[in-house]
Write a protein that holds these residues in place. Structure first.
Motif, PDB file in Angstrom:
ATOM      1  N   ALA A 226     -77.210 -35.160  27.986  1.00  0.00           N
ATOM      2  CA  ALA A 226     -78.306 -35.764  27.224  1.00  0.00           C
ATOM      3  C   ALA A 226     -79.486 -34.817  27.025  1.00  0.00           C
ATOM      4  O   ALA A 226     -80.295 -35.016  26.124  1.00  0.00           O
ATOM      5  CB  ALA A 226     -78.781 -37.043  27.914  1.00  0.00           C
ATOM      6  N   THR A 227     -79.599 -33.783  27.829  1.00  0.00           N
ATOM      7  CA  THR A 227     -80.719 -32.845  27.730  1.00  0.00           C
ATOM      8  C   THR A 227     -80.418 -31.644  26.845  1.00  0.00           C
ATOM      9  O   THR A 227     -81.292 -30.813  26.603  1.00  0.00           O
ATOM     10  CB  THR A 227     -81.092 -32.335  29.128  1.00  0.00           C
ATOM     11  N   ASP A 228     -79.193 -31.527  26.356  1.00  0.00           N
ATOM     12  CA  ASP A 228     -78.739 -30.334  25.649  1.00  0.00           C
ATOM     13  C   ASP A 228     -79.132 -30.316  24.173  1.00  0.00           C
ATOM     14  O   ASP A 228     -79.599 -31.312  23.617  1.00  0.00           O
ATOM     15  CB  ASP A 228     -77.218 -30.197  25.764  1.00  0.00           C
ATOM     16  N   LEU A 229     -78.904 -29.163  23.550  1.00  0.00           N
ATOM     17  CA  LEU A 229     -79.130 -28.957  22.118  1.00  0.00           C
ATOM     18  C   LEU A 229     -77.815 -28.564  21.454  1.00  0.00           C
ATOM     19  O   LEU A 229     -76.944 -27.965  22.089  1.00  0.00           O
ATOM     20  CB  LEU A 229     -80.137 -27.826  21.884  1.00  0.00           C
ATOM     21  N   ILE A 230     -77.715 -28.871  20.169  1.00  0.00           N
ATOM     22  CA  ILE A 230     -76.613 -28.402  19.331  1.00  0.00           C
ATOM     23  C   ILE A 230     -77.240 -27.670  18.150  1.00  0.00           C
ATOM     24  O   ILE A 230     -78.134 -28.201  17.491  1.00  0.00           O
ATOM     25  CB  ILE A 230     -75.744 -29.573  18.807  1.00  0.00           C
ATOM     26  N   ALA A 231     -76.783 -26.446  17.894  1.00  0.00           N
ATOM     27  CA  ALA A 231     -77.252 -25.680  16.735  1.00  0.00           C
ATOM     28  C   ALA A 231     -76.078 -25.510  15.778  1.00  0.00           C
ATOM     29  O   ALA A 231     -74.975 -25.145  16.187  1.00  0.00           O
ATOM     30  CB  ALA A 231     -77.778 -24.321  17.179  1.00  0.00           C
ATOM     31  N   VAL A 232     -76.336 -25.791  14.496  1.00  0.00           N
ATOM     32  CA  VAL A 232     -75.299 -25.640  13.472  1.00  0.00           C
ATOM     33  C   VAL A 232     -75.981 -25.506  12.112  1.00  0.00           C
ATOM     34  O   VAL A 232     -77.010 -26.131  11.854  1.00  0.00           O
ATOM     35  CB  VAL A 232     -74.302 -26.830  13.491  1.00  0.00           C
ATOM     36  N   ASP A 233     -75.423 -24.668  11.272  1.00  0.00           N
ATOM     37  CA  ASP A 233     -75.913 -24.487   9.896  1.00  0.00           C
ATOM     38  C   ASP A 233     -77.412 -24.201   9.841  1.00  0.00           C
ATOM     39  O   ASP A 233     -78.135 -24.709   8.989  1.00  0.00           O
ATOM     40  CB  ASP A 233     -75.596 -25.713   9.035  1.00  0.00           C
ATOM     41  N   GLY A 234     -77.914 -23.423  10.786  1.00  0.00           N
ATOM     42  CA  GLY A 234     -79.313 -23.016  10.781  1.00  0.00           C
ATOM     43  C   GLY A 234     -80.295 -24.041  11.320  1.00  0.00           C
ATOM     44  O   GLY A 234     -81.506 -23.835  11.251  1.00  0.00           O
ATOM     45  N   ALA A 235     -79.815 -25.157  11.838  1.00  0.00           N
ATOM     46  CA  ALA A 235     -80.694 -26.187  12.386  1.00  0.00           C
ATOM     47  C   ALA A 235     -80.365 -26.417  13.859  1.00  0.00           C
ATOM     48  O   ALA A 235     -79.247 -26.180  14.296  1.00  0.00           O
ATOM     49  CB  ALA A 235     -80.531 -27.498  11.613  1.00  0.00           C
ATOM     50  N   ARG A 236     -81.385 -26.881  14.596  1.00  0.00           N
ATOM     51  CA  ARG A 236     -81.201 -27.216  16.014  1.00  0.00           C
ATOM     52  C   ARG A 236     -81.452 -28.704  16.188  1.00  0.00           C
ATOM     53  O   ARG A 236     -82.452 -29.231  15.703  1.00  0.00           O
ATOM     54  CB  ARG A 236     -82.160 -26.418  16.893  1.00  0.00           C
ATOM     55  N   TYR A 237     -80.546 -29.365  16.878  1.00  0.00           N
ATOM     56  CA  TYR A 237     -80.615 -30.803  17.092  1.00  0.00           C
ATOM     57  C   TYR A 237     -80.677 -31.109  18.583  1.00  0.00           C
ATOM     58  O   TYR A 237     -79.992 -30.475  19.379  1.00  0.00           O
ATOM     59  CB  TYR A 237     -79.381 -31.497  16.507  1.00  0.00           C
ATOM     60  N   GLU A 238     -81.469 -32.107  18.953  1.00  0.00           N
ATOM     61  CA  GLU A 238     -81.511 -32.600  20.324  1.00  0.00           C
ATOM     62  C   GLU A 238     -80.500 -33.724  20.469  1.00  0.00           C
ATOM     63  O   GLU A 238     -80.337 -34.543  19.550  1.00  0.00           O
ATOM     64  CB  GLU A 238     -82.892 -33.169  20.651  1.00  0.00           C
ATOM     65  N   VAL A 239     -79.835 -33.792  21.620  1.00  0.00           N
ATOM     66  CA  VAL A 239     -78.986 -34.939  21.908  1.00  0.00           C
ATOM     67  C   VAL A 239     -79.904 -36.132  22.134  1.00  0.00           C
ATOM     68  O   VAL A 239     -80.891 -36.047  22.857  1.00  0.00           O
ATOM     69  CB  VAL A 239     -78.097 -34.671  23.142  1.00  0.00           C
ATOM     70  N   ASP A 240     -79.618 -37.256  21.474  1.00  0.00           N
ATOM     71  CA  ASP A 240     -80.434 -38.465  21.547  1.00  0.00           C
ATOM     72  C   ASP A 240     -79.673 -39.509  22.356  1.00  0.00           C
ATOM     73  O   ASP A 240     -78.791 -40.188  21.845  1.00  0.00           O
ATOM     74  CB  ASP A 240     -80.722 -38.974  20.138  1.00  0.00           C
ATOM     75  N   GLY A 241     -79.999 -39.622  23.630  1.00  0.00           N
ATOM     76  CA  GLY A 241     -79.284 -40.558  24.496  1.00  0.00           C
ATOM     77  C   GLY A 241     -78.144 -39.869  25.224  1.00  0.00           C
ATOM     78  O   GLY A 241     -78.003 -38.643  25.193  1.00  0.00           O
ATOM     79  N   LYS A 242     -77.324 -40.653  25.864  1.00  0.00           N
ATOM     80  CA  LYS A 242     -76.242 -40.120  26.686  1.00  0.00           C
ATOM     81  C   LYS A 242     -74.979 -39.918  25.841  1.00  0.00           C
ATOM     82  O   LYS A 242     -74.501 -40.864  25.212  1.00  0.00           O
ATOM     83  CB  LYS A 242     -75.952 -41.087  27.830  1.00  0.00           C
ATOM     84  N   PRO A 243     -74.426 -38.702  25.832  1.00  0.00           N
ATOM     85  CA  PRO A 243     -73.158 -38.487  25.118  1.00  0.00           C
ATOM     86  C   PRO A 243     -72.035 -39.265  25.790  1.00  0.00           C
ATOM     87  O   PRO A 243     -72.116 -39.583  26.985  1.00  0.00           O
ATOM     88  CB  PRO A 243     -72.914 -36.985  25.246  1.00  0.00           C
ATOM     89  N   GLY A 244     -70.998 -39.536  25.040  1.00  0.00           N
ATOM     90  CA  GLY A 244     -69.846 -40.250  25.586  1.00  0.00           C
ATOM     91  C   GLY A 244     -68.562 -39.499  25.345  1.00  0.00           C
ATOM     92  O   GLY A 244     -68.479 -38.634  24.473  1.00  0.00           O
ATOM     93  N   ILE A 245     -67.574 -39.829  26.143  1.00  0.00           N
ATOM     94  CA  ILE A 245     -66.225 -39.299  25.949  1.00  0.00           C
ATOM     95  C   ILE A 245     -65.379 -40.463  25.474  1.00  0.00           C
ATOM     96  O   ILE A 245     -65.228 -41.460  26.195  1.00  0.00           O
ATOM     97  CB  ILE A 245     -65.633 -38.730  27.258  1.00  0.00           C
ATOM     98  N   ALA A 246     -64.859 -40.367  24.261  1.00  0.00           N
ATOM     99  CA  ALA A 246     -63.951 -41.377  23.741  1.00  0.00           C
ATOM    100  C   ALA A 246     -62.547 -40.998  24.209  1.00  0.00           C
ATOM    101  O   ALA A 246     -62.018 -39.967  23.818  1.00  0.00           O
ATOM    102  CB  ALA A 246     -64.027 -41.433  22.220  1.00  0.00           C
ATOM    103  N   ARG A 247     -61.994 -41.809  25.089  1.00  0.00           N
ATOM    104  CA  ARG A 247     -60.674 -41.539  25.670  1.00  0.00           C
ATOM    105  C   ARG A 247     -59.596 -42.156  24.785  1.00  0.00           C
ATOM    106  O   ARG A 247     -59.839 -43.093  24.040  1.00  0.00           O
ATOM    107  CB  ARG A 247     -60.586 -42.120  27.070  1.00  0.00           C
ATOM    108  N   SER A 248     -58.384 -41.610  24.897  1.00  0.00           N
ATOM    109  CA  SER A 248     -57.279 -42.101  24.096  1.00  0.00           C
ATOM    110  C   SER A 248     -55.967 -41.785  24.802  1.00  0.00           C
ATOM    111  O   SER A 248     -55.902 -40.857  25.610  1.00  0.00           O
ATOM    112  CB  SER A 248     -57.287 -41.427  22.715  1.00  0.00           C
ATOM    113  N   VAL A 249     -54.929 -42.551  24.467  1.00  0.00           N
ATOM    114  CA  VAL A 249     -53.598 -42.241  25.011  1.00  0.00           C
ATOM    115  C   VAL A 249     -53.042 -40.982  24.364  1.00  0.00           C
ATOM    116  O   VAL A 249     -52.148 -40.347  24.882  1.00  0.00           O
ATOM    117  CB  VAL A 249     -52.620 -43.417  24.822  1.00  0.00           C
ATOM    118  N   SER A 250     -53.613 -40.611  23.246  1.00  0.00           N
ATOM    119  CA  SER A 250     -53.202 -39.390  22.550  1.00  0.00           C
ATOM    120  C   SER A 250     -54.287 -38.325  22.715  1.00  0.00           C
ATOM    121  O   SER A 250     -55.441 -38.567  22.364  1.00  0.00           O
ATOM    122  CB  SER A 250     -53.008 -39.677  21.062  1.00  0.00           C
ATOM    123  N   PRO A 251     -53.954 -37.138  23.241  1.00  0.00           N
ATOM    124  CA  PRO A 251     -54.959 -36.080  23.382  1.00  0.00           C
ATOM    125  C   PRO A 251     -55.627 -35.723  22.055  1.00  0.00           C
ATOM    126  O   PRO A 251     -56.772 -35.282  22.032  1.00  0.00           O
ATOM    127  CB  PRO A 251     -54.178 -34.895  23.929  1.00  0.00           C
TER     128      PRO A 251
END
Length: 113
Positions: free
Chosen positions: A74-99
């Motif tokens: 939740a404290t991390d940043l993502i940079a892409v296409d010349g912009a920097r974004y803050e993570v807003d809230g807690k990230p999640g892992i969407a689990r699946s029976v298929s990898p």
């Protein structure tokens, strides 16, 4: 294999952050070196414009999808296409029976203005 989709075609930079002190002893965010993460997607969600006498500000939100093992916090940043974004809230892992379908998901926000 995760992400073999035309939609998951972006490489982003994952910038981990942690709380620390600057050279004057003030509490601040310490950014780790960016790590390239492929097989990602950043898609627009919404934005809001705040007009005040002091300043104009736009807050945009984006939906992020990435590999399930990237370790996004939740404290991390993502940079892409010349912009920097803050993570807003807690990230999640969407689990699946298929990898192929398991993934990290998070809402990102960007402040401009």
């Amino acid at each position: 294999m995760f992400g073999q989709s035309a939609l998951m075609d972006q490489t982003v930079q994952h910038i981990a952050r942690h709380s620390g002190e600057d050279e004057r002893g003030n509490e601040t965010w310490i950014e780790d070196d960016p790590v390239d993460v492929s097989l990602c997607s950043v898609q627009p969600l919404d934005s809001a414009e705040y007009l005040t006498s002091a300043s104009d500000r736009i807050v945009s939100r984006w939906q992020f999808f990435g590999p399930p093992d990237m370790g996004l916090k939740a404290t991390d940043l993502i940079a892409v296409d010349g912009a920097r974004y803050e993570v807003d809230g807690k990230p999640g892992i969407a689990r699946s029976v298929s990898p192929f379908l398991a993934h990290t998901t998070a809402v990102l926000k960007e402040f401009t203005g």
